[in-house]
Enzyme design. Structure first.
Site, short mmCIF file in Angstrom:
data_model
loop_
_atom_site.label_atom_id
_atom_site.label_comp_id
_atom_site.label_asym_id
_atom_site.label_seq_id
_atom_site.Cartn_x
_atom_site.Cartn_y
_atom_site.Cartn_z
CE1 TYR A 149 44.89 -17.91 71.57
CE2 TYR A 149 44.66 -17.68 73.96
CZ TYR A 149 45.39 -18.08 72.85
OH TYR A 149 46.63 -18.66 73.03
CG ASP A 244 37.38 -21.16 76.25
OD1 ASP A 244 37.60 -21.10 77.48
OD2 ASP A 244 38.27 -21.03 75.38
CE LYS A 277 42.72 -16.54 81.00
NZ LYS A 277 43.96 -15.89 80.67
C1 LIG Z 1 38.89 -17.93 76.76
C2 LIG Z 1 40.26 -18.50 76.78
N1 LIG Z 1 40.44 -19.79 76.42
C3 LIG Z 1 41.66 -20.36 76.43
C4 LIG Z 1 42.78 -19.64 76.79
C5 LIG Z 1 44.12 -20.29 76.79
O1 LIG Z 1 44.56 -20.44 78.10
P1 LIG Z 1 46.12 -20.59 78.44
O2 LIG Z 1 46.74 -19.25 78.17
O3 LIG Z 1 46.14 -21.01 79.88
O4 LIG Z 1 46.66 -21.65 77.54
C6 LIG Z 1 42.63 -18.31 77.17
C7 LIG Z 1 43.81 -17.50 77.56
O5 LIG Z 1 43.76 -16.33 77.77
C8 LIG Z 1 41.35 -17.73 77.16
O6 LIG Z 1 41.15 -16.45 77.50
#
Ligand SMILES: Cc1ncc(COP(=O)(O)O)c(C=O)c1O
Length: 436
Positions: A149, A244, A277
Site C-alpha cells: 500500500y 516506500d 509515520k
Molecule cells: C507503506 C505505506 N505507504 C503509504 C501510506 C499512506 O500513508 P498515510 O496514511 O499517512 O497517507 C501508508 C499508510 O499506512 C503505508 O503503510
C-alpha cells in the site's frame, strides 16, 4: 439518568452516533473493524504503552497509531517539544529553521538521501514520489506489487490485470481506468514475473515502487535475491527504485529497511524514498527524498509541481525531531528489537503449547504473526492464512485488554514504552486466547 450517561459514552453508543455524521463512523476504513466484526473502541486517552477507551477499559497498544508512536504515547521529551512549539505559533506558511533540522536529521540517518521535501501524509509523499520519478525519467509506466500500500492516490489504487504483462484495474470506484492503465501490478517476491515485466516494458518504466519490508499484507520481507534482482533490473533499464518506507522507516532499524538491505546486499542503494509515520511522531508529517539531481526536478527549481499549505508544519516538525532524537540514542534499537522479538517468541511459544500452527517474524519494532505453517511470501499467501482463527484470536485478546491490528493483513508495532511485564501479560493473554 446516570444509566443514560453511561450508555451515551459507551463504545457502541459513540459508534452509533459517529455513523450518523461520518461515513461508516470512521475517518479511515480499517478503524471500523469490518474485517474482524464487532465495535471499534473509541479512544479517550493514551499514555506509554496503553490506550483507554470510552468505557475506561485499558489496552496494551500494539498498533501505535499504525506505526508512528515508536516511543509510546506522551513521551515527556516529545510533549515538551510540542508544547514549546505550540506557543510560538501553529503554522506560518513560510520556511522555518526546524524544517532544515528535520531534513538534516533524516539525511543523517539515511545517507542515500541528499534532499527531502516535507509533506503532511504518506499518501501525499507516495503520490509526489511517483510524479517525481515520472517527471525525472520522462516515462509514464511503473510497477507496484500486490499487497503493498502506498497511500490512496489514484494511480496507486490498482489490482493486477489478467496477465503478468497487462496493466491494472482500479480497486476503488472513482478511479478512471485511464489513470491506472500505466500501473503494472506484480506478485511480491516473484523474480520470474519481475523479469518478464522488465523484458516487455523495461524501456517505458519510470520506477518500481515497493515496501521493502511490507506492513500492509501483515509482515512480509522482500527476499534478498528478489531485492538484488529488482535493483539490477531497475539500473539496467533506467527505472528508479522507489522505497516506500512510510511504515518501515526509522521503525525496523534506525536507517529503515534500506539499512537492512544495505547490510545484506553489497553496494545496494535505492533511488527515491518515501517516509511518514515515525518522522512525525504522531503528527501529520511525511516526506520524500532522493539524490540532489533528482530532487532538483521539483518546483521551484524544476518542472515537477508539488506544494502544501501545511507542509513542514512547525508543531509537527518539533514532534518529529524530538522523536528522531530519542530513537537515535545509543542502544535504543537494540533494546526495541529485543523487546519485539520477546513478544513474537512468546506468541510462538504459546501457540506451540496450544498446538496451534503459528509463525511469526519481526524486525526492529515491527512484527507479524500468522496462523499458518510457514511465513507468507506475498499477498495471496497472507490472505490464505487462517482468517477465522485470526478473528477469534483478535477478539479474545481485545477482551483481555490487548489491542492488536483489527485485520490479518496488518503488521503490529511495539514501542520502547512496552515493558517486559507488558509483553508477559500479552503472552499470557495469548495462551488463554489460543486455548479457547
Ligand atoms: C507503506 C505505506 N505507504 C503509504 C501510506 C499512506 O500513508 P498515510 O496514511 O499517512 O497517507 C501508508 C499508510 O499506512 C503505508 O503503510
Amino acid at each position: 439518568m446516570s444509566i443514560d450517561i453511561a450508555f451515551m459514552t459507551s463504545n457502541q453508543a459513540l459508534f452509533a452516533r459517529a455513523q450518523g455524521v461520518i461515513p461508516g463512523g470512521v475517518n479511515s476504513p480499517v478503524r471500523a473493524f469490518r474485517a474482524v466484526g464487532g465495535t471499534p473502541r473509541f479512544i479517550k486517552r493514551a499514555q506509554g504503552a496503553y490506550l483507554w477507551d470510552a468505557e475506561d477499559q485499558r489496552y496494551i497498544d500494539y498498533i501505535g497509531s499504525w506505526g508512528p508512536m515508536i516511543l509510546g504515547h506522551g513521551h515527556p521529551a516529545v510533549v515538551e517539544a510540542v508544547q514549546r512549539a505550540l506557543l510560538d505559533g501553529f503554522s506560518f506558511g513560510a520556511p522555518t529553521e526546524r524544517e532544515i533540522e528535520l531534513a538534516e536529521a533524516i539525511i543523517a540517518l539515511v545517507p542515500a538521501v541528499e534532499q527531502v521535501r516535507l509533506v503532511s501524509s504518506g499518501t501525499e509523499a507516495g503520490m509526489s514520489a511517483l510524479r517525481l520519478a515520472r517527471g525525472a525519467t520522462g516515462r509514464t509506466k511503473f510497477i507496484k506489487f500486490e499487497g503493498c500500500y502506498h497511500g490512496h492516490a489514484d494511480p496507486l489504487l490498482v489490482k493486477a490485470g489478467s496477465g503478468l504483462a497487462t496493466f491494472g484495474f482500479p480497486t476503488s470506484a472513482g478511479v478512471p481506468d485511464d489513470v491506472v492503465k500505466h500501473t503494472l501490478v506484480l506478485p511480491y517476491n516473484d523474480i520470474a514475473a519481475l523479469e518478464q515485466a522488465f523484458d516487455t516494458h523495461g524501456a517505458e518504466l519510470a520506477c518500481v515502487m515497493i515496501e521493502p519490508i511490507a506492513g500492509n499484507m501483515n509482515f512480509v520481507r522482500a527476499s534478498v535475491p528478489f531485492m538484488t534482482r529488482l535493483r539490477a533490473l531497475c539500473t539496467q533499464h533506467g527505472a528508479m527504485l522507489v522505497f516506500d518506507e512510510v511504515m518501515s522507516g526509522f521503525r525496523v532499524a534506525l536507517g529503515g529497511a534500506h539499512s537492512v538491505y544495505q547490510r545484506l546486499i553489497p553496494g545496494f542503494e535505492a533511488d527515491v524514498f518515501v517516509f511518514g509515520k515515525v518522522i512525525g511522531g504522531g503528527m501529520p508529517l511525511a516526506a520524500f527524498g532522493g539524490k540532489r539531481d533528482v530532487m532538483s526536478q521539483l518546483a521551484p527549481l524544476g518542472p515537477v509541481y508539488q506544494a502544501g499549505t501545511l507542509s513542514g508544519n512547525p508543531v509537527a516538525t518539533a514532534c518529529g525531531l524530538a522523536t528522531l532524537k530519542e530513537i537515535s540514542r545509543p542502544g535504543y534499537f537494540e533494546a526495541l528489537s529485543a523487546r519485539t522479538r520477546s513478544l513474537v517468541d512468546g506468541l510462538a511459544g504459546a501457540a506451540r503449547e496450544a498446538g496451534v500452527p503459528m509463525v511469526c517474524d519481526s524486525e526492529g519494532g515491527m512484527f507479524g504473526f500468522f496462523f499458518a505453517d510457514s511465513l507468507p511470501q506475498n499477498y495471496t499467501e497472507t490472505m490464505a492464512t487462517d482468517k477465522d482463527r485470526f478473528n477469534r484470536f483478535f477478539h479474545a485478546m481485545l477482551d483481555q485488554g490487548v489491542y492488536l491490528a483489527p485485520a490479518l493483513y496488518e503488521a503490529g508495532f511495539v514501542s520502547s514504552a512496552h515493558s517486559a511485564d507488558d509483553i508477559a501479560a500479552t503472552v499470557a493473554a495469548a495462551a488463554t486466547a489460543l486455548r479457547g
